[in-house]
Design an enzyme around this catalytic site. Structure first.
Site, PDB file in Angstrom:
ATOM      1  N   GLU A   1       2.710  -3.174  -2.215  1.00 45.81           N
ATOM      2  CA  GLU A   1       3.500  -2.103  -3.030  1.00 45.81           C
ATOM      3  C   GLU A   1       4.909  -2.307  -2.813  1.00 45.81           C
ATOM      4  OE1 GLU A   1       0.985  -1.546  -1.139  1.00 45.81           O
ATOM      5  OE2 GLU A   1      -0.175   0.492  -1.456  1.00 45.81           O
TER       6      GLU A   1
ATOM      7  N   CYS B   1       3.229  -4.670   2.951  1.00 44.58           N
ATOM      8  CA  CYS B   1       2.154  -4.218   1.869  1.00 44.58           C
ATOM      9  C   CYS B   1       2.713  -4.801   0.470  1.00 44.58           C
ATOM     10  CB  CYS B   1       2.084  -2.839   1.710  1.00 44.58           C
ATOM     11  SG  CYS B   1       1.570  -2.029   3.377  1.00 44.58           S
TER      12      CYS B   1
HETATM   13  N1  THU Z   1      -1.973  -2.798   2.758  1.00 48.53           N
HETATM   14  C1  THU Z   1      -1.313  -3.022   1.482  1.00 48.53           C
HETATM   15  O1  THU Z   1      -0.687  -3.988   1.093  1.00 48.53           O
HETATM   16  N2  THU Z   1      -1.406  -1.767   0.840  1.00 48.53           N
HETATM   17  C2  THU Z   1      -1.836  -0.642   0.971  1.00 48.53           C
HETATM   18  O2  THU Z   1      -1.619   0.336   0.552  1.00 48.53           O
HETATM   19  C3  THU Z   1      -2.591  -0.697   2.350  1.00 48.53           C
HETATM   20  C4  THU Z   1      -2.563  -2.122   3.296  1.00 48.53           C
HETATM   21  C5  THU Z   1      -2.067  -4.329   3.491  1.00 48.53           C
HETATM   22  C6  THU Z   1      -1.529  -4.242   4.652  1.00 48.53           C
HETATM   23  C7  THU Z   1      -2.052  -5.445   5.526  1.00 48.53           C
HETATM   24  O3  THU Z   1      -1.952  -6.701   5.051  1.00 48.53           O
HETATM   25  C8  THU Z   1      -3.519  -5.154   4.772  1.00 48.53           C
HETATM   26  O4  THU Z   1      -3.431  -4.403   3.768  1.00 48.53           O
HETATM   27  C9  THU Z   1      -4.477  -4.209   6.035  1.00 48.53           C
HETATM   28  O5  THU Z   1      -3.924  -3.198   6.352  1.00 48.53           O
END
Ligand code: THU
Length: 136
Positions: free
Chosen positions: A59, A57
């Site tokens: 974050e 992710c």
């Molecule tokens: N994702 C994030 O980068 N941060 C979040 O807080 C929620 C989900 C990303 C992971 C994945 O690449 C996409 O969003 C869909 O879940």
């Protein structure tokens, strides 16, 4: 609390980072920017993988980037998450755990292309948490 100027800078950095997302599978582009107690801002985007579970992710990439850049005693003051969507997105559970590791009293702000905004903090997002203090 952080200033309105700092918040604007974080939102801008997170928005720019979302444009760098590698998200060919979900097409969900996320950017994050974190403010450390040192005053520095670090940003990151989500990076997906054909082996879906290896995705990281935005974050966590922002936070790991801060550590990798040399923040030896990283203390997060604020984490901003940006998505180019109509409603804001709160950090996933894994990211909440990582935010807690480096910022047990960090503010967490979710912003989006639309009007909505979630202003919270990691204590609310991850109550009764497990953290470094439990291993001391
Ligand atoms: N994702 C994030 O980068 N941060 C979040 O807080 C929620 C989900 C990303 C992971 C994945 O690449 C996409 O969003 C869909 O879940």
């Amino acid at each position: 609390m952080i200033t309105a100027t700092q918040t604007r800078r974080l939102v801008s950095a997170a928005r720019k980072a979302s444009a760098r997302a590698y998200a060919p599978y979900s097409n969900f582009h996320v950017g994050s920017a974190v403010l450390s107690k040192s005053g520095r801002i670090y940003s990151g985007c989500n990076v997906e993988n054909a082996s879906y579970g290896l995705t990281c992710c935005a974050e966590r990439n922002a936070i790991f980037g801060a550590v990798s850049a040399g923040e030896r005693k990283l203390r997060l003051r604020c984490v901003v998450v940006y998505t180019p969507t109509d409603i804001p997105t709160a950090p996933c559970g894994a990211c909440r755990q990582v935010i807690n590791e480096f910022g047990p009293d960090a503010q967490v702000i979710s912003v989006c292309q639309g009007k909505g905004r979630i202003v919270s903090n990691i204590r609310n997002l991850l109550p009764e948490s497990f953290g470094p203090q439990d291993l001391a």
